[in-house]
Design a protein around this motif. Sequence first.
Motif, PDB file in Angstrom:
ATOM      1  N   PHE A  66      49.639  31.869  18.995  1.00 29.25           N
ATOM      2  CA  PHE A  66      51.073  32.165  19.005  1.00 29.25           C
ATOM      3  C   PHE A  66      51.724  31.669  20.295  1.00 29.25           C
ATOM      4  O   PHE A  66      52.832  31.130  20.285  1.00 29.25           O
ATOM      5  N   PHE A  88      44.683  34.908  17.714  1.00 28.79           N
ATOM      6  CA  PHE A  88      46.034  34.749  17.184  1.00 28.79           C
ATOM      7  C   PHE A  88      47.068  34.773  18.308  1.00 28.79           C
ATOM      8  O   PHE A  88      48.072  34.052  18.258  1.00 28.79           O
ATOM      9  N   TRP A  89      46.840  35.590  19.329  1.00 26.28           N
ATOM     10  CA  TRP A  89      47.788  35.650  20.444  1.00 26.28           C
ATOM     11  C   TRP A  89      47.848  34.313  21.187  1.00 26.28           C
ATOM     12  O   TRP A  89      48.928  33.820  21.507  1.00 26.28           O
ATOM     13  N   ASP A 108      50.941  30.536  11.478  1.00 22.26           N
ATOM     14  CA  ASP A 108      49.714  31.336  11.559  1.00 22.26           C
ATOM     15  C   ASP A 108      49.661  32.453  10.524  1.00 22.26           C
ATOM     16  O   ASP A 108      48.574  32.898  10.146  1.00 22.26           O
ATOM     17  N   ALA A 109      50.819  32.939  10.080  1.00 20.99           N
ATOM     18  CA  ALA A 109      50.809  34.033   9.103  1.00 20.99           C
ATOM     19  C   ALA A 109      50.166  33.602   7.790  1.00 20.99           C
ATOM     20  O   ALA A 109      49.602  34.432   7.065  1.00 20.99           O
ATOM     21  N   ALA A 154      54.955  32.496  13.449  1.00 20.29           N
ATOM     22  CA  ALA A 154      54.537  33.245  12.248  1.00 20.29           C
ATOM     23  C   ALA A 154      54.662  32.402  10.994  1.00 20.29           C
ATOM     24  O   ALA A 154      53.947  32.634  10.011  1.00 20.29           O
ATOM     25  N   THR A 155      55.555  31.406  11.006  1.00 20.91           N
ATOM     26  CA  THR A 155      55.701  30.554   9.826  1.00 20.91           C
ATOM     27  C   THR A 155      54.486  29.654   9.625  1.00 20.91           C
ATOM     28  O   THR A 155      54.370  29.007   8.581  1.00 20.91           O
ATOM     29  N   SER A 201      48.216  24.880  11.847  1.00 23.28           N
ATOM     30  CA  SER A 201      48.174  25.516  13.161  1.00 23.28           C
ATOM     31  C   SER A 201      47.386  24.668  14.160  1.00 23.28           C
ATOM     32  O   SER A 201      47.799  24.505  15.313  1.00 23.28           O
ATOM     33  N   HIS A 223      54.629  29.077  20.463  1.00 22.86           N
ATOM     34  CA  HIS A 223      55.878  29.524  21.082  1.00 22.86           C
ATOM     35  C   HIS A 223      56.364  28.506  22.105  1.00 22.86           C
ATOM     36  O   HIS A 223      57.561  28.179  22.174  1.00 22.86           O
ATOM     37  N   TRP A 273      59.719  33.057  19.311  1.00 20.11           N
ATOM     38  CA  TRP A 273      58.555  33.918  19.041  1.00 20.11           C
ATOM     39  C   TRP A 273      58.305  34.086  17.541  1.00 20.11           C
ATOM     40  O   TRP A 273      57.175  34.291  17.116  1.00 20.11           O
ATOM     41  N   ALA A 274      59.362  34.029  16.749  1.00 19.62           N
ATOM     42  CA  ALA A 274      59.195  34.193  15.300  1.00 19.62           C
ATOM     43  C   ALA A 274      58.662  32.931  14.644  1.00 19.62           C
ATOM     44  O   ALA A 274      57.979  32.992  13.610  1.00 19.62           O
TER      45      ALA A 274
END
Length: 244
Positions: free
Chosen positions: A14, A10-11, A39-40, A36-37, A73, A18, A32-33
């Motif tokens: 992300f 996940f990192w 991978d979350a 999440a839209t 993703s 990013h 950075w946020a």
Amino acid sequence: MTTALTAVSFWLSFEALHDLASAHRLHGERAWAWPATVDAFIAIGELLILRASLMQRVDWAAITLTAVGSLGSIALNVAGVGASHDPLDYVTAAVPPVAALLAFGVLMRQAHGFLVSRQSVLTAPPVPSAAPVTAPVEAQPAQESLESEEPVHSPVDKPVMTEEPETVTEPEQPPGELTQRERIDLIVRALYDSLGNRRPGTRHIRQALADAGLPNSDGTCREARIRVETAEPHLRDLPDAIAA
């Protein structure tokens, strides 16, 4: 190891998202946020699938959510590479989101196995195991009452009364002739299973006893639950059921 693999995957995903966000007018906290839209949705979908499997049903909405998050993703990670003549650039970009999906799925499978095994341990003892707790208690008053009545009868009846305690054995009666306290304990013990492995509250017990036509005061309900949980101590560790 599964948790570490999930975190690393996940990192990396992300980080790639990013960089893609930073290259398209998002900076700082917003860059950075934004990952999440995407991978979350993988994590949310996998958790909903775990919940559905514990309830022994199929949640197609959760499966769809996981698939959309995973494909989105992967597509965005690959798109972030841009134009490249080396196919390995696209493979490298696609590996983190695929690994995140698979690693988190394995983690949820391990969690499912643990929860199912724990649930089987909590529900292992049979329901009739509560009956032996109350049977000896009911037998003593019956014998004491017969013995206390012996002096009241005339000497002619003494030979008959001395033999009756041997033939009247209430604990050996058929299951259909349970004492009132045994019936109460069996009804209370059954509530733990009917409420989904949760401790019944006083309102649950009172309603069940009232439906069976048995005494249902608050004191009777609390004493019955204490007797059942004394016979099966693991029942005290179950979460409390919320009274409707």
